[in-house]
Design a protein around this motif. Structure first.
Motif, PDB file in Angstrom:
ATOM      1  N   LYS A 200      -4.720 -11.502   8.359  1.00  0.00           N
ATOM      2  CA  LYS A 200      -4.282 -12.669   7.604  1.00  0.00           C
ATOM      3  C   LYS A 200      -3.254 -12.304   6.533  1.00  0.00           C
ATOM      4  N   SER A 201      -3.198 -11.027   6.146  1.00  0.00           N
ATOM      5  CA  SER A 201      -2.255 -10.621   5.107  1.00  0.00           C
ATOM      6  C   SER A 201      -0.820 -10.581   5.628  1.00  0.00           C
ATOM      7  N   GLY A 202      -0.658 -10.500   6.948  1.00  0.00           N
ATOM      8  CA  GLY A 202       0.667 -10.598   7.539  1.00  0.00           C
ATOM      9  C   GLY A 202       1.444  -9.299   7.668  1.00  0.00           C
ATOM     10  N   PHE A 203       0.813  -8.153   7.418  1.00  0.00           N
ATOM     11  CA  PHE A 203       1.523  -6.878   7.533  1.00  0.00           C
ATOM     12  C   PHE A 203       1.354  -6.351   8.956  1.00  0.00           C
ATOM     13  N   ALA A 204       2.371  -6.535   9.789  1.00  0.00           N
ATOM     14  CA  ALA A 204       2.243  -6.214  11.210  1.00  0.00           C
ATOM     15  C   ALA A 204       3.168  -5.093  11.665  1.00  0.00           C
ATOM     16  N   ALA A 205       4.099  -4.646  10.819  1.00  0.00           N
ATOM     17  CA  ALA A 205       5.064  -3.617  11.206  1.00  0.00           C
ATOM     18  C   ALA A 205       4.436  -2.225  11.114  1.00  0.00           C
ATOM     19  N   PRO A 206       5.013  -1.234  11.797  1.00  0.00           N
ATOM     20  CA  PRO A 206       4.458   0.129  11.760  1.00  0.00           C
ATOM     21  C   PRO A 206       4.493   0.767  10.377  1.00  0.00           C
ATOM     22  N   HIS A 207       5.479   0.390   9.562  1.00  0.00           N
ATOM     23  CA  HIS A 207       5.602   0.942   8.222  1.00  0.00           C
ATOM     24  C   HIS A 207       5.801  -0.173   7.201  1.00  0.00           C
ATOM     25  N   LEU A 208       5.452   0.133   5.973  1.00  0.00           N
ATOM     26  CA  LEU A 208       5.643  -0.801   4.883  1.00  0.00           C
ATOM     27  C   LEU A 208       6.904  -0.460   4.110  1.00  0.00           C
ATOM     28  N   SER A 209       7.439  -1.431   3.425  1.00  0.00           N
ATOM     29  CA  SER A 209       8.487  -1.168   2.453  1.00  0.00           C
ATOM     30  C   SER A 209       7.817  -0.925   1.105  1.00  0.00           C
ATOM     31  N   PHE A 210       8.543  -0.322   0.180  1.00  0.00           N
ATOM     32  CA  PHE A 210       7.962  -0.122  -1.147  1.00  0.00           C
ATOM     33  C   PHE A 210       7.734  -1.460  -1.843  1.00  0.00           C
ATOM     34  N   GLU A 211       8.540  -2.442  -1.531  1.00  0.00           N
ATOM     35  CA  GLU A 211       8.334  -3.772  -2.100  1.00  0.00           C
ATOM     36  C   GLU A 211       6.984  -4.332  -1.646  1.00  0.00           C
ATOM     37  N   GLU A 212       6.641  -4.135  -0.375  1.00  0.00           N
ATOM     38  CA  GLU A 212       5.350  -4.585   0.133  1.00  0.00           C
ATOM     39  C   GLU A 212       4.210  -3.768  -0.463  1.00  0.00           C
ATOM     40  N   PHE A 213       4.432  -2.484  -0.618  1.00  0.00           N
ATOM     41  CA  PHE A 213       3.444  -1.588  -1.218  1.00  0.00           C
ATOM     42  C   PHE A 213       3.136  -2.026  -2.645  1.00  0.00           C
ATOM     43  N   PHE A 214       4.183  -2.262  -3.426  1.00  0.00           N
ATOM     44  CA  PHE A 214       3.992  -2.721  -4.803  1.00  0.00           C
ATOM     45  C   PHE A 214       3.337  -4.099  -4.828  1.00  0.00           C
ATOM     46  N   PRO A 249       9.195   5.701   5.866  1.00  0.00           N
ATOM     47  CA  PRO A 249       8.276   6.551   6.636  1.00  0.00           C
ATOM     48  C   PRO A 249       7.179   7.146   5.771  1.00  0.00           C
ATOM     49  N   CYS A 250       7.308   7.038   4.436  1.00  0.00           N
ATOM     50  CA  CYS A 250       6.249   7.498   3.535  1.00  0.00           C
ATOM     51  C   CYS A 250       5.091   6.518   3.459  1.00  0.00           C
ATOM     52  N   LEU A 251       5.267   5.335   4.055  1.00  0.00           N
ATOM     53  CA  LEU A 251       4.248   4.287   3.943  1.00  0.00           C
ATOM     54  C   LEU A 251       3.836   3.769   5.318  1.00  0.00           C
ATOM     55  N   PRO A 252       3.090   4.563   6.086  1.00  0.00           N
ATOM     56  CA  PRO A 252       2.596   4.057   7.369  1.00  0.00           C
ATOM     57  C   PRO A 252       1.617   2.913   7.132  1.00  0.00           C
ATOM     58  N   ASN A 253       1.744   1.875   7.912  1.00  0.00           N
ATOM     59  CA  ASN A 253       0.869   0.709   7.769  1.00  0.00           C
ATOM     60  C   ASN A 253      -0.450   0.972   8.489  1.00  0.00           C
ATOM     61  N   PRO A 254      -1.566   1.098   7.751  1.00  0.00           N
ATOM     62  CA  PRO A 254      -2.854   1.371   8.409  1.00  0.00           C
ATOM     63  C   PRO A 254      -3.347   0.216   9.259  1.00  0.00           C
ATOM     64  N   GLY A 255      -2.768  -0.973   9.077  1.00  0.00           N
ATOM     65  CA  GLY A 255      -3.199  -2.131   9.849  1.00  0.00           C
ATOM     66  C   GLY A 255      -2.348  -2.417  11.065  1.00  0.00           C
ATOM     67  N   TYR A 256      -1.381  -1.550  11.337  1.00  0.00           N
ATOM     68  CA  TYR A 256      -0.475  -1.793  12.474  1.00  0.00           C
ATOM     69  C   TYR A 256      -1.191  -1.588  13.802  1.00  0.00           C
ATOM     70  N   GLU A 257      -0.950  -2.492  14.730  1.00  0.00           N
ATOM     71  CA  GLU A 257      -1.463  -2.370  16.089  1.00  0.00           C
ATOM     72  C   GLU A 257      -0.298  -2.495  17.059  1.00  0.00           C
ATOM     73  N   ALA A 258      -0.109  -1.465  17.877  1.00  0.00           N
ATOM     74  CA  ALA A 258       1.003  -1.479  18.835  1.00  0.00           C
ATOM     75  C   ALA A 258       0.829  -2.637  19.805  1.00  0.00           C
ATOM     76  N   GLN A 259       1.920  -3.337  20.074  1.00  0.00           N
ATOM     77  CA  GLN A 259       1.882  -4.497  20.957  1.00  0.00           C
ATOM     78  C   GLN A 259       2.592  -4.186  22.273  1.00  0.00           C
ATOM     79  N   SER A 260       2.118  -4.798  23.352  1.00  0.00           N
ATOM     80  CA  SER A 260       2.790  -4.649  24.639  1.00  0.00           C
ATOM     81  C   SER A 260       4.144  -5.327  24.587  1.00  0.00           C
ATOM     82  N   VAL A 261       5.152  -4.709  25.185  1.00  0.00           N
ATOM     83  CA  VAL A 261       6.505  -5.270  25.208  1.00  0.00           C
ATOM     84  C   VAL A 261       6.606  -6.261  26.355  1.00  0.00           C
TER      85      VAL A 261
END
Length: 336
Positions: A200-214, A249-261
């Motif tokens: 529900k938080s909406g973080f779906a990408a493999p990595h985060l930005s520092f803006e998202e981290f903050f 690349p310093c911020l891997p998203n722990p909630g990322y789930e690889a999706q089928s293409v």
């Protein structure tokens, strides 16, 4: 949300400097929990080979000589441009009116800090002066907020290129007078990880930005409960905030789930993902096209379905066999 993808890196290293032996058993356990929380984010195996970090930690940190030896072996200042560095420093810290911050080791003498303890800014400057394009330094220690003034002075010795690089980030868990409890940082990191894993938080990408981290830390901050996280470098500006929208690349998203293409790159921005399609069709198959529906496709029709089964198992089945023109009896209609 962030824009684009994180730059690829050949190596990712998590350098841990955790001094746990200067204190009682409770303090040592607290430091161990902090380290576990950090590793649970950056070194978790579920991140996969392309996002997880290799841990580098000293076996013993009794004296300043042990720490210097470890850093000379690791040589973070020699990190290549395509390496991502995350440095985590934790333990007892002290400050002086000179705005210097010192990390106390087991054998440190507080009356002789320059000689027997480690000046934290030395390590940070050493890392920032490397060729690594992506760096995150986290100092989790008492009074670590004093590092801001010290760093602003020290970074002037870096090249113009390094000073302009906004992908080099330094944060602390305390302000100039703060003495955070070990459990504060541990619980905060665990809360951020849980938040990122929540779909529900909406973080779906493999990595985060520092803006998202903050932003995630800001959303979860509770005064008196969460640590007083300080952003020490780079200095906040419109330019730095703009650059911090890019995934790191310093911020891997722990909630990322690889999706089928399912479609090509050109249509991926507007196409549904495999998860979206699964959710859509499963909801329809269960008779719940929207949240809160009780399921209506197979509800309230028991008697009609039973009559249909009886018909198909009995004489009606033969009347529908190939070559027969018989019509089904009108009493077996499934009309509601």
């Amino acid at each position: 949300m962030n824009q684009g993808t994180a730059p690829k890196t050949k190596q990712r290293r998590l350098i841990e400097i955790a001094v746990s032996e200067r204190g009682d058993t409770t303090f040592s356990k607290g430091i161990a929990a902090q380290v576990a929380a950090v590793r649970g984010w950056w070194a978790d195996k579920s991140l996969g080979e392309e996002r997880s970090f290799t841990v580098a930690a000293p076996e013993n940190l009794h004296s300043v000589y042990d720490l210097r030896k470890f850093l000379d072996e690791q040589r973070p200042e020699d990190a290549a441009h395509d390496e991502a560095l995350v440095v985590y420093v934790t333990g007892h810290g002290v400050s002086r009116p000179s705005d210097d911050h010192f990390l106390l080791l087991r054998d440190s003498d507080e009356e002789r800090l320059p000689a027997t303890s480690f000046q934290t800014a030395d390590l940070i400057t050493r890392v920032l002066d490397s060729d690594a394009d992506h760096v995150l330094v986290m100092v989790d220690s008492c009074f670590s907020g004093v590092l801001r003034k010290d760093l602003l002075r020290r970074v002037q010795a870096l090249s113009d290129t390094r000073r302009r690089l906004k992908s080099l980030v330094v944060i602390s868990s305390a302000n100039e007078e703060g003495t955070p409890h070990p459990e504060q940082f541990t619980r905060f990191v665990e809360a951020v990880v849980s938040h990122l894993k929540d779909k529900k938080s909406g973080f779906a990408a493999p990595h985060l930005s520092f803006e998202e981290f903050f932003g995630a830390m800001t959303a979860l901050y509770e005064e008196g409960v969460a640590p007083e996280v300080q952003f020490l470098w780079p200095e906040h500006s419109l330019l730095s905030r703009k650059d911090h929208h890019q995934p790191s690349p310093c911020l891997p998203n722990p909630g990322y789930e690889a999706q089928s293409v399912l479609v090509g790159n050109a249509r991926s921005a507007v196409a549904w993902s495999a998860a979206d399609l699964d959710s859509y069709w499963l909801s329809r198959a269960s008779g719940q096209p929207s949240q809160g529906d009780s399921g209506w496709y197979f509800t309230g029709r028991t008697s009609h379905v039973r009559r249909m089964i009886e018909f198909l198992e009995g004489e009606g089945a033969r009347s529908l066999s190939p070559g027969r023109q018989d019509r089904a009896s009108p009493h077996c209609s499934l009309a509601s």
